[in-house]
Design an enzyme around this catalytic site. Sequence first.
Site, short mmCIF file in Angstrom:
data_model
loop_
_atom_site.label_atom_id
_atom_site.label_comp_id
_atom_site.label_asym_id
_atom_site.label_seq_id
_atom_site.Cartn_x
_atom_site.Cartn_y
_atom_site.Cartn_z
N HIS A 17 0.84 -1.16 0.04
CA HIS A 17 -0.01 -0.40 0.11
C HIS A 17 0.98 1.61 -0.37
O HIS A 17 1.50 0.83 0.43
CB HIS A 17 -0.74 -0.05 0.89
CG HIS A 17 -1.79 0.64 1.24
ND1 HIS A 17 -2.03 2.22 0.93
CD2 HIS A 17 -3.50 0.64 0.63
CE1 HIS A 17 -3.22 3.02 1.01
NE2 HIS A 17 -4.38 1.88 0.60
N ASP A 33 -7.79 -5.34 -0.27
CA ASP A 33 -8.26 -6.27 -1.24
C ASP A 33 -7.75 -7.27 -0.89
O ASP A 33 -8.97 -8.11 -1.72
CB ASP A 33 -7.88 -5.84 -2.49
CG ASP A 33 -8.30 -4.31 -2.96
OD1 ASP A 33 -9.76 -4.26 -2.47
OD2 ASP A 33 -7.73 -3.62 -3.44
N1 CMC Z 1 4.23 -7.62 -4.80
C1 CMC Z 1 5.42 -7.52 -5.22
N2 CMC Z 1 6.20 -6.50 -4.81
C2 CMC Z 1 5.74 -5.15 -4.01
C3 CMC Z 1 4.05 -5.03 -5.01
C4 CMC Z 1 3.63 -6.24 -4.88
N3 CMC Z 1 2.52 -5.98 -4.48
N4 CMC Z 1 3.88 -3.97 -3.87
C5 CMC Z 1 5.21 -3.31 -4.20
N5 CMC Z 1 6.22 -3.93 -4.45
C6 CMC Z 1 7.53 -3.91 -4.51
C7 CMC Z 1 7.40 -2.94 -5.71
O1 CMC Z 1 8.39 -3.44 -6.66
C8 CMC Z 1 9.14 -2.10 -4.97
O2 CMC Z 1 9.85 -2.63 -4.72
P1 CMC Z 1 11.82 -2.08 -5.18
O3 CMC Z 1 11.87 -1.11 -3.99
O4 CMC Z 1 12.55 -2.93 -5.47
O5 CMC Z 1 11.03 -1.40 -7.09
C9 CMC Z 1 8.68 -1.57 -3.44
O6 CMC Z 1 7.54 -2.49 -3.20
C10 CMC Z 1 7.91 -0.22 -3.47
O7 CMC Z 1 5.98 -0.51 -4.48
P2 CMC Z 1 5.71 1.08 -5.57
O8 CMC Z 1 5.21 0.07 -6.12
O9 CMC Z 1 7.12 2.17 -5.52
O10 CMC Z 1 4.56 1.11 -4.22
P3 CMC Z 1 3.76 1.91 -4.15
O11 CMC Z 1 3.30 3.01 -3.04
O12 CMC Z 1 4.32 2.86 -5.68
O13 CMC Z 1 2.14 1.52 -4.93
C11 CMC Z 1 0.31 -0.10 -4.45
C12 CMC Z 1 1.40 0.27 -3.73
C13 CMC Z 1 -0.82 -0.72 -3.62
C14 CMC Z 1 0.33 0.10 -6.17
C15 CMC Z 1 1.46 -1.63 -4.63
O14 CMC Z 1 2.30 -1.93 -3.44
C16 CMC Z 1 0.54 -2.65 -5.40
O15 CMC Z 1 0.75 -3.05 -7.22
N6 CMC Z 1 0.16 -3.75 -5.13
C17 CMC Z 1 -0.35 -4.35 -5.40
C18 CMC Z 1 -1.77 -4.00 -6.51
C19 CMC Z 1 -2.52 -4.17 -4.94
O16 CMC Z 1 -3.21 -4.53 -4.05
N7 CMC Z 1 -3.84 -2.85 -4.78
C20 CMC Z 1 -4.32 -2.40 -3.65
C21 CMC Z 1 -4.09 -1.61 -3.32
S1 CMC Z 1 -5.23 -0.87 -1.82
C22 CMC Z 1 -7.08 -0.89 -1.75
C23 CMC Z 1 -6.59 0.34 -3.41
O17 CMC Z 1 -5.97 0.76 -3.26
O18 CMC Z 1 -7.43 0.48 -3.91
#
Ligand code: CMC
Length: 425
Positions: free
Chosen positions: A304, A361
């Site tokens: 998140h 989720d």
């Molecule tokens: N699986 C694997 N790696 C992950 C995941 C995941 N679900 N989430 C983040 N990472 C890694 C990402 O690759 C990055 O790694 P590195 O530092 O090595 O490059 C690190 O963790 C930070 O991730 P980010 O993408 O920079 O984080 P963010 O704050 O931009 O993204 C997020 C947040 C929710 C989009 C992301 O965690 C994600 O894609 N999760 C899976 C989709 C999901 O479950 N979304 C629902 C979110 S909660 C409800 C809502 O908002 O609707």
Amino acid sequence: MSQVAELTLDGKSYQFPVIEGSEKEKAIDIAKLRDQTSYITIDAGYKNTGATQSAITFLDGENGVLNYRGYSIEDLAEKASFLEVAYLLIFGELPTEKEYADFEYEIRTHTLVNEDMRKIFEGFPVNAHPMGVLSSLVSAMSAFYPDTQDSPDLTSLHIIRLLAKLPTIATWSYKKSQGHPVNYPQNDLDYCSNFLNMMFALPVGAYDVDPVVAKALNKLLILHADHEQNCSTSTVRLVGSSHANIYSSISAGISALWGPLHGGANQEVIEMLEAIKNDGGDIQKYIDMAKDKSSGFRLFGFGHRVYKNFDPRARIIKKAADDVLNKLGIKDPVLEIAQKLEKAALEDEYFVKRKLYPNVDFYSGIIYRALGIPTNMFTVMFAIGRLPGWIAQWKEMRTNKEPIGRPRQVYVGPAKRDYVAMSDR
Ligand code: CMC
């Protein structure tokens, strides 16, 4: 003296005020930055950018806190009704008995949708995704209710219409997918029961809403009701900031929510858990895939932008999933897979280091399934829950007369050059 932030640029020093929120969050107010320095800031994904000062929802990602208008999500999910929470978000205070009765009555008596909307709906293919249909039909509402002059009474009416009609429209996609006639709303039923009745009642017999199901739905909707400046909410505020009407703004929010990184993750989670089950329950394979950046796969329902400790909604939902499945006497094999996957991820250094925890989720789909909601409707359920939040945020933005949202950029394309005639290229 109140705190200031000092910035030194090109040998000159500038001071910017520091703003403090009611929960002690601090921000540097850079509103005058460009005027004074000619510089702008760059912040991809707005990871450090506060778009507004809002009095609706407080979220502390480090400590897993989520409050709506000061009331904790734990309290509200346990004690309130969804419409009570909707009122709280939109109007700022919990309603008195009279205020609640009036609000509920207004919503009950606006649930019917113009029959001409059905004609639009009938043009969609039977396998259209319900989120695309929902967003289109909410946008279409602006054609049915075009009077968008700035008047509080009219705005209240648009708000009531949206809250009342969204569940009705949402059920149409499901009914069509089943080849069944749509159900009209039953205005003697409460909000959640009415939705369940429109989803599951058939003309061939009586349908009694199971109170366990209605209660679980009420809780899920409350948990989704607002989440400050997330992607869909920011979309609603941004679209609304051009003074676009509320239907178009909410429709844009629905589209933003649909993405798999946002609300669309709830559908992805169940599909992922099913895939793991069909793959013989090989959890490690999926953990490894999520860690491998070249795979393009993410563990859906994990991570998140703001929560870096735990998502309080996920805690409540995980417990509710156990309760609901027990009460309904359902044994869903993917619940066990979800629990094992969560445990394995939380013990894995990759997830620990990046502070990736189950989000809202991760377990919600398991409850939706137990309630009989099909997978492609999960994000629609999220949208129904999030609607009061979007409305409250839209209303706050307009009431505060916020300026049009218009970020800047740093241009990195070709520098100025002369046109070359086609014959010379
Ligand atoms: N699986 C694997 N790696 C992950 C995941 C995941 N679900 N989430 C983040 N990472 C890694 C990402 O690759 C990055 O790694 P590195 O530092 O090595 O490059 C690190 O963790 C930070 O991730 P980010 O993408 O920079 O984080 P963010 O704050 O931009 O993204 C997020 C947040 C929710 C989009 C992301 O965690 C994600 O894609 N999760 C899976 C989709 C999901 O479950 N979304 C629902 C979110 S909660 C409800 C809502 O908002 O609707």
